[in-house]
Design a protein around this motif. Structure first.
Motif: not given
Ligand code: N01
Length: 535
Positions: A271-272, A281-282, A294-295, A325-326
């Motif tokens: 969906q994101a 990322l949210g 995160n993985e 995102g880092c």
């Protein structure tokens, strides 16, 4: 020394920040002048004219909110505006509020020296102008100082060298040319698909693969635009309550990654992904905090890369392994699919580094290396972020020390707005504030409003100077780093950390979390400017 012009406030930069600062300063009745290196307004949008340049924040949010008529009258044409459209918008704002007359264009500030006895800043430019100013506002941008990579032989290249952030105003002719692009950050990700359309052969020199989420850009439906405008104040207020000060219309769930089962998690990522852009990322609230969470997001994007690139070997080389995102997430339109085209080649210079640039092109690998012949070399190699533009000016504070010296171990500010030893100097979206981790226009408006109110407060209470206290500043710098240390941001060599500039100290520069920051600034102000000395 040239005869100087005395003003209340000098503003450096005519981007979003500088223009709004001049507008607000005029509103206070101040005598304000601006200096801008470019020949026109726009800041980052003046310089970054490369093909495909666009904002990664939606146009309806990446715009000023300070004037209701302005936000109602301007019509955006696309979900994510192109550089030319954003530049037209900024030019419109400059004309609408008659801001250009306050700026000296094509002029760079070279020195700024605080005189304790005056008390004023003396500012000089490369055009030989000099100003005496009560207040000096650095609206110099966070990504305005490009880096030229230190590649041996670069100056010997016989073809044309282009830097994405200094793209010529007359569009270079790439049709039928052999083009090389160094870098795979946002600028490269945006420009590569369009360069590929023009070039006869395109070679991308990739050192670190990149995560990119599709923009799903589209023309803006007039009804959608009207619906947003009808609720603009409310939507803007909601956005200011979001961690990155944008995304009020993004469908949200406030859940952590492992709170849901695998199927639900996958659906949520899908969906994101379909929504597109930075809000990916949210998708869950712990993606940038918990390595295992995160993985799962990283793995989802890796699978998407494999779907977009048909050659598994090329797909593997394009697939990042680091925390997603880092380094700043890229927002793309057809980036990965570009590598399916027969005339596009990906060269992994992480595995086989660039040895040198020769008159004919780029040599990768040393002894049995390969020479890749090029007509044009595009450097999409990034910026000396957040401190670069400030470091290049000789700014001398109360005891004659330069800002560059004071920041030798990393930038030190209080609230990202003031610096101990540098009275009446304000840094708009400076290091130590959310800045690049927020919708920049929102962050800029917040800072400019605060500076305006602060100057009004000083004038209204018969004070002449404001200066950050050393202790407050030290605590603030420690706090900014503390906040970052609870996240995954410091785990890779990003420009947020200064890691992309040889010799730059590794200090996490932006503060994570816009609403919390706004509250802190507001508390400090209400508490008689706690941590600042007003005299
Ligand atoms: O710069 P970058 P950018 N040899 O620093 C590579 C904003 N922005 O201009 O990762 C080989 O991200 C370097 O490799 P590595 C946005 O905030 C926004 O693209 O260091 N490669 C990297 O791949 C963005 O994050 C928008 O290993 C070399 C690349 O060059 C920020 O600006 C659009 C090299 C630099 O990537 C910066 O983006 C554009 C060398 N010697 C920019 N030196 C939007 O709004 C460097 N690299 C969408």
């Amino acid at each position: 020394m040239p005869a100087s012009r005395s003003v209340d406030m000098l503003v450096v930069g005519a981007g979003f920040a500088g223009l709004y600062m001049v507008h607000r300063a005029r509103g206070l009745g101040l005598d304000v002048e601006g200096v801008e290196a470019g020949d026109g307004v726009g800041g980052t949008w003046y310089w970054n004219r490369y093909p495909g340049a666009r904002c990664d924040v939606e146009s309806l949010e990446y715009s000023y909110s300070f004037d209701e008529d302005l936000q109602q009258e301007w019509e955006w044409t696309e979900r994510y505006a192109t550089q030319p459209e954003i530049l037209r918008y900024i030019e419109h704002v400059a004309d609408r509020f008659d801001l250009r007359r306050s700026f000296r264009f094509g002029t760079r500030v070279t020195t700024a020296t605080w005189s304790e006895s005056a008390p004023r800043w003396t500012v000089e430019t490369d055009a030989g102008d000099a100003y005496e100013a009560r207040f000096l506002v650095m609206a110099t941008g966070c990504l305005s100082m490009p880096i030229d990579p230190q590649i041996p032989g670069l100056e010997t290249f016989a073809g044309e060298i282009l830097h994405t952030s200094r793209w010529p105003h007359a569009e270079p002719d790439l049709v039928g040319k052999r083009v090389g692009v160094v870098g795979t950050g946002s600028s490269a990700v945006q420009s590569i698909p369009l360069i590929a359309e023009r070039a006869a052969a395109l070679t991308v020199f990739q050192r670190t693969p990149t995560y990119a989420v599709p923009a799903h850009n589209h023309s803006l439906d007039p009804e959608e635009q009207a619906a947003v405008k009808a609720r603009y104040p409310e939507l803007r207020a909601e956005a200011r309550q979001m961690a990155i000060a944008t995304g009020s219309r993004v469908p949200r769930i406030d859940a952590s990654t492992f709170e849901v089962d695998e199927q639900t998690r996958h659906q949520r990522f899908e969906q994101a992904w379909q929504w597109g852009g930075l809000p990916f990322l949210g998708a869950f609230n712990d993606l940038i905090i918990d390595p295992a969470a995160n993985e799962t997001a990283a793995e989802f994007v890796r699978a998407k890369i494999r779907e977009q690139v048909s050659d598994p070997e090329v797909a593997a080389r394009l697939t990042p392994r680091q925390v997603i995102g880092c380094k700043r997430l890229c927002v793309d339109s057809g980036y990965y699919a570009t590598f399916d085209q027969p005339h596009v080649r990906l060269v992994d210079v992480g595995a086989t580094p660039i040895d040198s640039v020769t008159p004919a092109g780029v040599r990768v690998g040393s002894d049995d290396g390969e020479d890749i012949e090029l007509d044009v070399l595009v450097l999409a190699t990034g910026f000396d972020a957040m401190t670069g533009a400030l470091d290049r000016i000789d700014i001398r504070g109360r005891d004659g020390a330069t800002l560059r010296e004071r920041w030798a171990a990393g930038p030190q500010t209080y609230l990202g707005l003031g610096v101990h030893g540098f009275p009446n100097l304000f840094t708009v979206t400076g290091p130590g504030s959310p800045s690049v981790l927020a919708n920049m226009v929102v962050a800029i408006e917040h800072h400019v409003d605060w500076i305006t109110d602060t100057v009004a407060h000083l004038d209204g209470t018969g004070r002449t100077t404001i200066e950050a206290e050393r202790e407050a500043q030290e605590e603030w710098v420690a706090y900014v780093n503390d906040v970052a240390s609870y996240t995954l941001f410091p785990t890779c060599g990003s420009w947020y950390l200064g890691a992309n500039v040889p010799g730059k100290p590794r200090v996490f520069m932006p503060l994570i979390g816009f609403p919390g920051y706004v509250q802190q600034v507001s508390d400090v102000t209400a508490d008689a400017y706690r941590g600042f000395t007003l005299t």
